[in-house]
Write a protein that holds these residues in place. Structure first.
Motif, PDB file in Angstrom:
ATOM      1  N   HIS A   1       0.812  -1.219   0.000  1.00 25.18           N
ATOM      2  CA  HIS A   1       0.000   0.000   0.000  1.00 25.18           C
ATOM      3  C   HIS A   1       0.850   1.276   0.000  1.00 25.18           C
ATOM      4  O   HIS A   1       0.311   2.369  -0.146  1.00 25.18           O
ATOM      5  N   GLN A   2       2.166   1.163   0.120  1.00 33.89           N
ATOM      6  CA  GLN A   2       3.055   2.322   0.045  1.00 33.89           C
ATOM      7  C   GLN A   2       3.501   2.613  -1.386  1.00 33.89           C
ATOM      8  O   GLN A   2       4.174   3.601  -1.634  1.00 33.89           O
ATOM      9  N   LEU A   3       3.129   1.749  -2.320  1.00 32.37           N
ATOM     10  CA  LEU A   3       3.551   1.872  -3.716  1.00 32.37           C
ATOM     11  C   LEU A   3       2.408   2.403  -4.573  1.00 32.37           C
ATOM     12  O   LEU A   3       1.257   2.032  -4.384  1.00 32.37           O
ATOM     13  N   THR A   4       2.757   3.270  -5.525  1.00 33.57           N
ATOM     14  CA  THR A   4       1.785   3.787  -6.485  1.00 33.57           C
ATOM     15  C   THR A   4       2.339   3.534  -7.879  1.00 33.57           C
ATOM     16  O   THR A   4       3.444   3.973  -8.206  1.00 33.57           O
ATOM     17  N   LEU A   5       1.583   2.829  -8.681  1.00 31.79           N
ATOM     18  CA  LEU A   5       2.011   2.504 -10.032  1.00 31.79           C
ATOM     19  C   LEU A   5       2.087   3.767 -10.875  1.00 31.79           C
ATOM     20  O   LEU A   5       1.188   4.599 -10.857  1.00 31.79           O
ATOM     21  N   LEU A   6       3.190   3.927 -11.606  1.00 31.60           N
ATOM     22  CA  LEU A   6       3.325   5.063 -12.521  1.00 31.60           C
ATOM     23  C   LEU A   6       2.383   4.863 -13.712  1.00 31.60           C
ATOM     24  O   LEU A   6       2.015   3.732 -14.031  1.00 31.60           O
ATOM     25  N   PRO A   7       2.003   5.944 -14.396  1.00 30.08           N
ATOM     26  CA  PRO A   7       1.129   5.801 -15.571  1.00 30.08           C
ATOM     27  C   PRO A   7       1.751   4.889 -16.623  1.00 30.08           C
ATOM     28  O   PRO A   7       2.973   4.756 -16.709  1.00 30.08           O
ATOM     29  N   THR A   8       0.914   4.289 -17.452  1.00 31.14           N
ATOM     30  CA  THR A   8       1.373   3.354 -18.478  1.00 31.14           C
ATOM     31  C   THR A   8       2.437   3.973 -19.374  1.00 31.14           C
ATOM     32  O   THR A   8       3.398   3.312 -19.759  1.00 31.14           O
ATOM     33  N   GLN A   9       2.298   5.224 -19.697  1.00 28.78           N
ATOM     34  CA  GLN A   9       3.259   5.916 -20.562  1.00 28.78           C
ATOM     35  C   GLN A   9       4.672   5.894 -19.976  1.00 28.78           C
ATOM     36  O   GLN A   9       5.650   5.882 -20.707  1.00 28.78           O
ATOM     37  N   LEU A  10       4.810   5.858 -18.648  1.00 34.08           N
ATOM     38  CA  LEU A  10       6.115   5.876 -17.986  1.00 34.08           C
ATOM     39  C   LEU A  10       6.622   4.484 -17.614  1.00 34.08           C
ATOM     40  O   LEU A  10       7.620   4.352 -16.912  1.00 34.08           O
ATOM     41  N   GLN A  11       5.948   3.444 -18.080  1.00 31.22           N
ATOM     42  CA  GLN A  11       6.382   2.068 -17.835  1.00 31.22           C
ATOM     43  C   GLN A  11       7.308   1.629 -18.962  1.00 31.22           C
ATOM     44  O   GLN A  11       7.352   2.228 -20.038  1.00 31.22           O
ATOM     45  N   TYR A  12       8.047   0.543 -18.726  1.00 27.65           N
ATOM     46  CA  TYR A  12       8.889  -0.034 -19.772  1.00 27.65           C
ATOM     47  C   TYR A  12       8.008  -0.648 -20.865  1.00 27.65           C
ATOM     48  O   TYR A  12       6.849  -1.005 -20.610  1.00 27.65           O
ATOM     49  N   PRO A  13       8.534  -0.779 -22.085  1.00 24.87           N
ATOM     50  CA  PRO A  13       7.742  -1.347 -23.193  1.00 24.87           C
ATOM     51  C   PRO A  13       7.137  -2.718 -22.881  1.00 24.87           C
ATOM     52  O   PRO A  13       6.054  -3.028 -23.368  1.00 24.87           O
ATOM     53  N   ALA A  14       7.773  -3.524 -22.079  1.00 23.16           N
ATOM     54  CA  ALA A  14       7.237  -4.840 -21.726  1.00 23.16           C
ATOM     55  C   ALA A  14       5.917  -4.740 -20.957  1.00 23.16           C
ATOM     56  O   ALA A  14       5.141  -5.693 -20.929  1.00 23.16           O
ATOM     57  N   HIS A  15       5.668  -3.583 -20.365  1.00 20.73           N
ATOM     58  CA  HIS A  15       4.427  -3.350 -19.621  1.00 20.73           C
ATOM     59  C   HIS A  15       3.532  -2.341 -20.333  1.00 20.73           C
ATOM     60  O   HIS A  15       2.675  -1.719 -19.718  1.00 20.73           O
ATOM     61  N   GLY A  16       3.740  -2.159 -21.630  1.00 23.56           N
ATOM     62  CA  GLY A  16       2.882  -1.317 -22.434  1.00 23.56           C
ATOM     63  C   GLY A  16       3.261   0.152 -22.478  1.00 23.56           C
ATOM     64  O   GLY A  16       2.514   0.959 -23.009  1.00 23.56           O
ATOM     65  N   GLY A  17       4.410   0.511 -21.935  1.00 18.86           N
ATOM     66  CA  GLY A  17       4.812   1.911 -21.898  1.00 18.86           C
ATOM     67  C   GLY A  17       5.813   2.280 -22.967  1.00 18.86           C
ATOM     68  O   GLY A  17       6.094   1.505 -23.877  1.00 18.86           O
ATOM     69  N   GLN A  18       6.368   3.485 -22.826  1.00 20.07           N
ATOM     70  CA  GLN A  18       7.324   3.993 -23.794  1.00 20.07           C
ATOM     71  C   GLN A  18       8.626   4.424 -23.147  1.00 20.07           C
ATOM     72  O   GLN A  18       9.466   5.042 -23.784  1.00 20.07           O
ATOM     73  N   TYR A  19       8.816   4.122 -21.873  1.00 21.77           N
ATOM     74  CA  TYR A  19       9.999   4.576 -21.156  1.00 21.77           C
ATOM     75  C   TYR A  19      11.229   3.773 -21.573  1.00 21.77           C
ATOM     76  O   TYR A  19      11.200   2.542 -21.634  1.00 21.77           O
ATOM     77  N   ILE A  20      12.307   4.487 -21.887  1.00 22.56           N
ATOM     78  CA  ILE A  20      13.592   3.859 -22.200  1.00 22.56           C
ATOM     79  C   ILE A  20      14.616   4.434 -21.237  1.00 22.56           C
ATOM     80  O   ILE A  20      14.734   5.649 -21.094  1.00 22.56           O
ATOM     81  N   LYS A  21      15.347   3.555 -20.577  1.00 30.52           N
ATOM     82  CA  LYS A  21      16.322   3.985 -19.580  1.00 30.52           C
ATOM     83  C   LYS A  21      17.430   4.809 -20.227  1.00 30.52           C
ATOM     84  O   LYS A  21      18.037   4.381 -21.212  1.00 30.52           O
ATOM     85  N   PRO A  22      17.728   6.003 -19.696  1.00 26.50           N
ATOM     86  CA  PRO A  22      18.804   6.821 -20.249  1.00 26.50           C
ATOM     87  C   PRO A  22      20.175   6.164 -20.067  1.00 26.50           C
ATOM     88  O   PRO A  22      20.393   5.395 -19.126  1.00 26.50           O
ATOM     89  N   GLU A  23      21.088   6.466 -20.977  1.00 20.81           N
ATOM     90  CA  GLU A  23      22.457   5.950 -20.881  1.00 20.81           C
ATOM     91  C   GLU A  23      23.101   6.446 -19.583  1.00 20.81           C
ATOM     92  O   GLU A  23      22.892   7.586 -19.178  1.00 20.81           O
ATOM     93  N   GLY A  24      23.854   5.597 -18.939  1.00 22.67           N
ATOM     94  CA  GLY A  24      24.559   5.972 -17.724  1.00 22.67           C
ATOM     95  C   GLY A  24      23.779   5.717 -16.447  1.00 22.67           C
ATOM     96  O   GLY A  24      24.324   5.806 -15.363  1.00 22.67           O
ATOM     97  N   ASP A  25      22.488   5.406 -16.545  1.00 23.80           N
ATOM     98  CA  ASP A  25      21.705   5.067 -15.354  1.00 23.80           C
ATOM     99  C   ASP A  25      21.874   3.591 -15.050  1.00 23.80           C
ATOM    100  O   ASP A  25      22.135   2.785 -15.938  1.00 23.80           O
TER     101      ASP A  25
END
Length: 77
Positions: free
Chosen positions: A52-76
Motif C-alpha cells: 500500500h506504500q507503492l503507487t504505479l506510474l502511468p502506463t506511458q512511464l512504464q517499460y515497453p514490456a508493460h505497455g509503456g514507452q519509457y527507455i532507460k537513459p544511458e549511464g543510469d
C-alpha cells in the motif's frame, strides 16, 4: 496498490516521490499487507516496502514490456 496487481518490472512511485522498480513477487506479511522487494532507480539500494506504500506510474512511464514507452537513459543503473 493491490498485491494482485503487482508485476516484476513495473515502475512505481513511493510516498517520498522516489521512483523504484519492482524486482520481487509480493511476500506474505499480514493478511492485509504484503512485502514487495524494490530497487530504487539510479541506486544500488534494494528494500522491502508494503504494497500500500507503492503507487504505479502511468502506463506511458512504464517499460515497453508493460505497455509503456519509457527507455532507460544511458549511464543510469
Amino acid at each position: 496498490m493491490k498485491a494482485s496487481d503487482i508485476k516484476i518490472g513495473q515502475r512505481v512511485s513511493l510516498s517520498d516521490s522516489r521512483i523504484a522498480l519492482i524486482v520481487g513477487k509480493p511476500e506474505y506479511y499480514t493478511p492485509k499487507a504484503k512485502l514487495v522487494r524494490i530497487k530504487y532507480e539510479n541506486s544500488t539500494r534494494y528494500e522491502y516496502k508494503l504494497n500500500h506504500q507503492l503507487t504505479l506510474l502511468p502506463t506511458q512511464l512504464q517499460y515497453p514490456a508493460h505497455g509503456g514507452q519509457y527507455i532507460k537513459p544511458e549511464g543510469d543503473f
